[in-house]
Scaffold this active site. Structure first.
Site, PDB file in Angstrom:
ATOM      1  N   HIS A 184      38.965  46.535  30.350  1.00  0.00           N
ATOM      2  CA  HIS A 184      39.981  45.665  29.773  1.00  0.00           C
ATOM      3  C   HIS A 184      41.293  46.376  29.502  1.00  0.00           C
ATOM      4  CE1 HIS A 184      36.850  42.805  29.928  1.00  0.00           C
ATOM      5  NE2 HIS A 184      37.805  41.902  29.851  1.00  0.00           N
ATOM      6  N   ASP A 435      32.973  40.858  37.085  1.00  0.00           N
ATOM      7  CA  ASP A 435      31.575  40.923  36.674  1.00  0.00           C
ATOM      8  C   ASP A 435      30.647  40.673  37.851  1.00  0.00           C
ATOM      9  OD1 ASP A 435      31.317  41.677  33.949  1.00  0.00           O
ATOM     10  OD2 ASP A 435      32.363  39.830  33.412  1.00  0.00           O
ATOM     11  N   CYS A 482      39.155  34.052  39.619  1.00  0.00           N
ATOM     12  CA  CYS A 482      39.992  34.544  38.530  1.00  0.00           C
ATOM     13  C   CYS A 482      39.741  36.020  38.241  1.00  0.00           C
ATOM     14  CB  CYS A 482      39.807  33.717  37.266  1.00  0.00           C
ATOM     15  SG  CYS A 482      38.163  33.835  36.590  1.00  0.00           S
TER      16      CYS A 482
HETATM   17  C1  PEP Z   1      35.609  38.625  35.719  1.00  0.00           C
HETATM   18  O1  PEP Z   1      34.558  39.102  35.313  1.00  0.00           O
HETATM   19  O2  PEP Z   1      35.992  38.693  36.918  1.00  0.00           O
HETATM   20  C2  PEP Z   1      36.522  37.949  34.791  1.00  0.00           C
HETATM   21  C3  PEP Z   1      37.586  37.312  35.236  1.00  0.00           C
HETATM   22  O3  PEP Z   1      36.222  38.039  33.459  1.00  0.00           O
HETATM   23  P1  PEP Z   1      36.500  39.380  32.584  1.00  0.00           P
HETATM   24  O4  PEP Z   1      37.228  40.343  33.463  1.00  0.00           O
HETATM   25  O5  PEP Z   1      37.315  38.969  31.408  1.00  0.00           O
HETATM   26  O6  PEP Z   1      35.126  39.804  32.235  1.00  0.00           O
HETATM   27 MG    MG Z   2      33.876  38.509  33.360  1.00  0.00          MG
END
Ligand code: PEP
Ligand code: MG
Length: 551
Positions: A184, A435, A482
């Site tokens: 993150h 993920d 996304c």
């Molecule tokens: C992902 O896992 O691709 C996602 C968009 O969620 P995050 O990165 O917030 O886990």
């Molecule tokens: Mg995710």
């Protein structure tokens, strides 16, 4: 000249001197002083005065709210009660370092005991303590270093708080030796458009002042470049900046097929930048960033205010909000504070919300209220959905609380493999490739040592995405992307070829993706996807796709 290799985030190339972020100082040893109390007291006087002056100086330079905060910190270094506590400890035989450490720690514990506003000052006190001890020990103070001139920040890893506070005028790029590309902190760097290279082994050996070329598009760091290399990099930087300033418009393929380009946001503060970059809406609003430091669940009223602000930024447009995704790399103590051996496989995402359903109900209530007072088209989705039953549960609850459009994120292979069943229940799917890659390749997205596995070009990931694309097409349901994969221009074309109907990314990436989509028809995108699917690994998929591009 030598070079280092990491995983790049962003498309920029920068040239500048390195400044290392010092690690947190170790606790000073409990040795007895060898120079006596008077000499130790004199050292303390100098260190406290120097620290206070340094903090005040930074405040004056920053001005505004930052100055108020820093002035309050400077007063801590001037505090007479603390000083007399330090003196007592020095008179008892402690070194200046140990006395400062113990006196500040005692004060901090007292503030924590009082609670509320006072407790929130404890971190500031820790920071002052570390600065005084650093000064006494003749080492650099921890935290993001200060400089009057722009620099490339090199760190082991950055805490989200460090990333959030970076001075964008000064930090040309961030290079970390640890951290994966979808940690993150990396995502925050991308959101703030700070070029970053993570997982660059050997970066901690770079010394302050060494000039480097950091190219986020390739993840390469050239150490001590030649004059020719520097001018080539500067010319390339100008070329990329010119490309980024091409006028914005809706996303589309060369044959005119619209592919809406949406923004990933972590705060309503990012709305203006996203609109400026041409975002046609929001494809992922990460609500957990609003509450990362919260000790208790935010109230419905607080949440409503945030969501309303977000929706106001996109009148008539689609805004996809994800309910809280707690756990693993985004711990929220009020949702799950049980220690877990493997938190990425634990009670996270929808699982954690379901275990505290009142929090989910409150969030959906706040969202429904914001929706009813806005003309934005609000869609709400759940993270980490791994079964059809969870999909049914979430969609039913969202509808019960007044949400019009409810969907799920496909981040776990099980959901991708059963996409036809999942999409029968949900209004839409949004693929979280970060993920999905982590779980498909069994490689922790936060772990630098396995960062090379975290590559969404891997055909296993692409095959799962194809399952979702096919199900969406068969059922007439939208399938967005996304995860960070959508921000890779060529991969974005492949994803469209696999059936993605919209792409969502950090606003900084929109320009390059928009430009690349315009180079390919739908038929060509499908051919590129087919080539990638038949490769045996990520590198092979990239090579197969590149081989089909015109020279
Ligand atoms: C992902 O896992 O691709 C996602 C968009 O969620 P995050 O990165 O917030 O886990
Ligand atoms: Mg995710």
């Amino acid at each position: 000249m030598s070079s280092l290799q990491g995983v790049g985030i962003g498309r920029s190339i920068v040239v500048g001197p390195v400044l290392r972020m010092p690690d947190k100082l170790p606790e000073p040893a409990t040795l007895s002083s060898t120079i006596g109390p008077d000499a130790e007291k004199e050292r303390v006087t100098h260190a406290l005065a120097g620290t206070a002056a340094d903090i005040r100086g930074r405040g004056e330079k920053a001005g505004g709210k930052a100055q108020e905060v820093l002035e309050a910190q400077a007063l801590m270094a001037d505090d007479p009660t603390l000083r007399s506590d330090i003196d007592t400890r020095v008179e008892g035989g402690a070194t200046a370092e140990r006395a400062v450490f113990e006196a500040f720690a005692g004060f901090r514990d007292m503030l924590l005991g009082i609670g509320g506003y006072m407790a929130e000052r404890a971190t500031d006190l820790d920071d002052v303590s570390q600065r005084v001890i650093a000064r006494l020990s003749g080492v650099a103070a921890p935290g993001v270093p200060e400089s009057d001139t722009p620099f490339v920040l090199v760190a082991r890893d950055l805490a989200p708080a460090d990333t959030a506070l970076l001075d964008l005028e000064k930090v040309l790029a961030v290079v970390t030796s640890e951290g994966g590309p979808t940690s993150h902190t990396a995502i925050l760097a991308r959101e703030k458009s700070i070029p970053a290279i993570v997982s660059a082994h050997g970066a901690l050996d770079l010394t302050d002042g060494t000039v480097v070329i950091a190219d986020a598009s390739t993840g390469s760091i050239t150490v001590d470049p030649t004059a020719e290399e520097i001018s080539a990099a500067q010319a390339e930087a100008e070329r990329r900046a010119a490309r980024a300033s091409v006028p914005v418009g809706p996303g589309a393929l060369a044959d005119g097929t619209p592919i809406p380009l949406l923004a990933n946001l972590g705060s309503a503060d990012g709305v203006e930048g996203a609109v400026k970059a041409g975002a046609e809406g929001v494809g992922l609003f990460r609500t957990e960033f609003l509450f990362l430091d919260a000790k208790a669940a935010p109230t419905v009223a607080q949440q409503y205010t945030h969501y309303s602000k977000l929706l106001r930024g996109f009148p008539g447009k689609k805004v996809v909000v994800r309910v809280l995704d707690a756990g693993a790399d985004k711990p929220l103590s009020f949702l799950n504070d049980a220690p877990e051996e493997n938190p990425a496989l634990g009670l996270r995402g929808l699982r954690a919300l379901r275990a505290s359903e009142h929090i989910l109900r409150e969030q959906l209530t706040a969202l429904a209220r914001a929706q009813s007072e806005s003309d934005a088209d609000l869609w709400v989705m759940a993270p980490m959905v791994s079964t059809v039953e969870e999909t049914r549960y979430f969609v039913a609850l969202a509808r019960e609380l007044g949400i019009r459009t409810a969907g799920v994120m496909v981040e776990v292979p099980s959901s991708a493999l059963l996409a036809d069943r999942v999409l029968t229940e949900a209004d839409f799917a949004s693929i979280g490739t970060n993920d999905l890659t982590q779980y498909t390749l069994a490689a922790d997205r936060l772990l630098g040592s396995v960062a090379s596995f975290q590559d969404p070009w891997h055909p296993a990931v692409l095959r799962l995405i194809r399952e979702v694309g096919r199900a969406g097409e068969a059922l007439g349901k939208p399938v967005g992307i996304c995860g960070e994969a959508a921000a890779d221009p060529l991969l974005a074309v492949v994803l469209v070829g696999l059936g993605a109907t919209s792409l969502s990314m950090s606003p900084a990436a929109l320009g390059d993706v928009r430009a690349e989509l315009l180079q390919h028809t739908r038929e060509q995108a499908a051919a590129l996807a087919e080539a990638a699917l038949t490769a045996e690994d990520a590198a092979g998929a990239r090579a197969a796709v590149r081989a089909l591009l015109p020279a």
